[in-house]
Scaffold this motif. Structure first.
Motif, PDB file in Angstrom:
ATOM      1  N   ARG A  56       0.853  -1.180   0.000  1.00 24.33           N
ATOM      2  CA  ARG A  56       0.000   0.000   0.000  1.00 24.33           C
ATOM      3  C   ARG A  56       0.890   1.231   0.000  1.00 24.33           C
ATOM      4  NH1 ARG A  56      -3.288  -1.247   3.932  1.00 24.33           N
ATOM      5  NH2 ARG A  56      -4.803  -2.088   2.496  1.00 24.33           N
TER       6      ARG A  56
ATOM      7  N   CYS B 203      -5.873  -0.428   5.371  1.00 26.53           N
ATOM      8  CA  CYS B 203      -7.242  -0.708   5.982  1.00 26.53           C
ATOM      9  C   CYS B 203      -7.554   0.262   7.165  1.00 26.53           C
ATOM     10  CB  CYS B 203      -7.287  -2.116   6.528  1.00 26.53           C
ATOM     11  SG  CYS B 203      -6.978  -3.365   5.261  1.00 26.53           S
ATOM     12  N   THR B 204      -8.557   0.209   7.401  1.00 27.71           N
ATOM     13  CA  THR B 204      -8.923   1.055   8.545  1.00 27.71           C
ATOM     14  C   THR B 204      -9.450   0.175   9.656  1.00 27.71           C
ATOM     15  OG1 THR B 204     -11.162   1.400   7.697  1.00 27.71           O
ATOM     16  CG2 THR B 204      -9.521   3.074   7.180  1.00 27.71           C
TER      17      THR B 204
ATOM     18  N   ARG C  22      -8.270  -7.403  10.762  1.00 21.47           N
ATOM     19  CA  ARG C  22      -9.348  -6.458  11.033  1.00 21.47           C
ATOM     20  C   ARG C  22     -10.166  -6.233   9.773  1.00 21.47           C
ATOM     21  NH1 ARG C  22      -5.467  -1.262  12.104  1.00 21.47           N
ATOM     22  NH2 ARG C  22      -4.459  -1.117  10.071  1.00 21.47           N
ATOM     23  N   SER C  23     -11.251  -5.504   9.926  1.00 20.46           N
ATOM     24  CA  SER C  23     -12.091  -5.154   8.790  1.00 20.46           C
ATOM     25  C   SER C  23     -11.434  -4.011   8.034  1.00 20.46           C
ATOM     26  CB  SER C  23     -13.489  -4.742   9.268  1.00 20.46           C
ATOM     27  OG  SER C  23     -14.271  -4.316   8.184  1.00 20.46           O
ATOM     28  N   CYS C  24     -11.320  -4.173   6.702  1.00 17.10           N
ATOM     29  CA  CYS C  24     -10.647  -3.159   5.880  1.00 17.10           C
ATOM     30  C   CYS C  24     -11.609  -2.455   4.926  1.00 17.10           C
ATOM     31  CB  CYS C  24      -9.528  -3.806   5.071  1.00 17.10           C
ATOM     32  SG  CYS C  24      -8.316  -4.704   6.037  1.00 17.10           S
TER      33      CYS C  24
ATOM     34  N   ALA D  19     -10.870  -2.456   0.895  1.00 16.32           N
ATOM     35  CA  ALA D  19      -9.464  -2.737   0.619  1.00 16.32           C
ATOM     36  C   ALA D  19      -9.182  -4.229   0.695  1.00 16.32           C
ATOM     37  CB  ALA D  19      -8.580  -1.990   1.616  1.00 16.32           C
TER      38      ALA D  19
ATOM     39  N   PRO E 274      -5.972  -7.308   1.485  1.00 17.35           N
ATOM     40  CA  PRO E 274      -4.768  -7.442   2.313  1.00 17.35           C
ATOM     41  C   PRO E 274      -3.600  -6.720   1.664  1.00 17.35           C
ATOM     42  CG  PRO E 274      -5.907  -9.538   2.169  1.00 17.35           C
ATOM     43  CD  PRO E 274      -6.592  -8.618   1.207  1.00 17.35           C
TER      44      PRO E 274
ATOM     45  N   ASP F 221       1.623  -2.136   4.530  1.00 13.39           N
ATOM     46  CA  ASP F 221       1.667  -0.678   4.550  1.00 13.39           C
ATOM     47  C   ASP F 221       3.052  -0.226   5.007  1.00 13.39           C
ATOM     48  OD1 ASP F 221       1.397   2.045   4.972  1.00 13.39           O
ATOM     49  OD2 ASP F 221      -0.595   1.884   5.865  1.00 13.39           O
TER      50      ASP F 221
ATOM     51  N   ASP G 183      -1.920  -5.518   6.823  1.00 16.01           N
ATOM     52  CA  ASP G 183      -3.356  -5.541   7.105  1.00 16.01           C
ATOM     53  C   ASP G 183      -3.945  -6.798   6.495  1.00 16.01           C
ATOM     54  OD1 ASP G 183      -3.520  -3.057   8.486  1.00 16.01           O
ATOM     55  OD2 ASP G 183      -3.335  -2.028   6.574  1.00 16.01           O
TER      56      ASP G 183
ATOM     57  N   CYS H  15      -7.125  -8.537   5.927  1.00 16.21           N
ATOM     58  CA  CYS H  15      -8.515  -8.098   5.961  1.00 16.21           C
ATOM     59  C   CYS H  15      -9.509  -9.237   6.171  1.00 16.21           C
ATOM     60  CB  CYS H  15      -8.859  -7.373   4.667  1.00 16.21           C
ATOM     61  SG  CYS H  15      -7.732  -6.008   4.309  1.00 16.21           S
TER      62      CYS H  15
END
Length: 288
Positions: free
Chosen positions: A4, A24-25, A95-97, A100, A102, A105, A112, A114
């Protein structure tokens, strides 16, 4: 899947790497401190290496439970840490992305992983009659799904290693990351060859379910169909006598390409051997 970039877009048993070779967030999900503490890298006082951090609750709950129960990422991290000396701490963050995929970063130094990707793989195999999916038998097809998720972990790990170790390579980074995943899987022997073929199957299924668009040629990744063929080629190239069924009519590799597969496999294997020279742990070379 890939590395990313800074603006948020995509750009990028013991593990037998040394024997095989001689990317991801957070949303509302919360970290589980106990998980991070229990999955630190091996070695007293070690602050580097791969670790796993799970986010609990929200949209990531189902995927988190699936990965934790089967210890897919935990085993991958342990194998990587048993093989490669990494001075930096590289977390797999489950986590939830959102939309996005995987990705590694480089700004945060994290991978991340996802939850949406986990659900996508489970559902894809279920719809193809080769896996359980979230609504079917939880034990059916788990080996296939776990293999694909392990391949994803090693692919993203390649991006992390390239960045954190300052590795220099030729070709496209996404292809190089696929090659590391293939090397790490196939290096596990017969079981690993089966895992690599499961990854090939997943890419082939993805190619069938998504109509080709000319803009796909502009992406940094090879086409899904090409990635499927590449993994099959590496498996055949590593053990031609064991995988003759992969070649020709009804197989996954054309007869013309099969002739070059041993060389393609050797290039991937020796290429990563050279990239990681000086970073492999000494005892890894004695493990198979």
């Amino acid at each position: 899947m890939g590395r990313r970039t800074g603006n948020g877009t995509r750009a990028l048993l013991t593990l037998a790497l040394a024997a095989a070779v001689t990317g991801c967030t957070a949303g509302q999900d919360a970290a589980d401190p106990a998980d991070a503490a229990s999955r630190r890298p091996h070695g007293k006082g070690s602050s580097g290496g791969f670790v796993v951090q799970y986010r609990t609750g929200g949209k990531a709950a189902s995927a988190t439970a699936y990965l934790r129960t089967r210890r897919i990422l935990d085993k991958a991290a342990e194998r990587l840490n048993d093989t490669v000396q990494v001075p930096h701490r590289i977390p797999f963050v489950v986590r939830s992305c959102g939309a996005a995929e995987p990705a590694y970063d480089p700004e945060t130094g994290t991978i991340d992983f996802c939850a949406e990707h986990v659900d996508e793989i489970r559902d894809r195999f279920a719809h193809a009659g080769q896996g359980a999916g979230r609504q079917g038998d939880p034990d059916a097809g788990d080996a296939h799904v776990a293999a694909v998720l392990e391949e994803t972990a090693y692919h993203e790990s390649a991006h992390a290693l390239i960045d954190r170790l300052g590795l220099r390579f030729t070709g496209r980074e996404e292809d190089v990351a696929d090659q590391l995943a293939a090397v790490l899987l196939i290096g596990q022997g017969r079981a690993g060859e089966t895992k690599a073929l499961a990854a090939a199957t997943d890419y082939a299924l993805a190619a069938k379910e998504t109509p080709f668009d000319a803009t796909d040629l502009l992406d940094e990744h090879s086409l899904d169909g090409q990635r499927a063929a590449n993994y099959a080629c590496y498996v055949y190239g590593a053990q031609p006598a064991r995988h003759e069924d992969l070649v020709g009519a009804g197989g996954r590799v054309t007869e013309d390409r099969a002739e070059a597969c041993p060389d393609e496999w050797e290039q991937a294997r020796s290429g990563w051997q050279q990239l990681l020279a000086g970073h492999l742990k000494r005892n890894a070379s004695r493990r198979r």
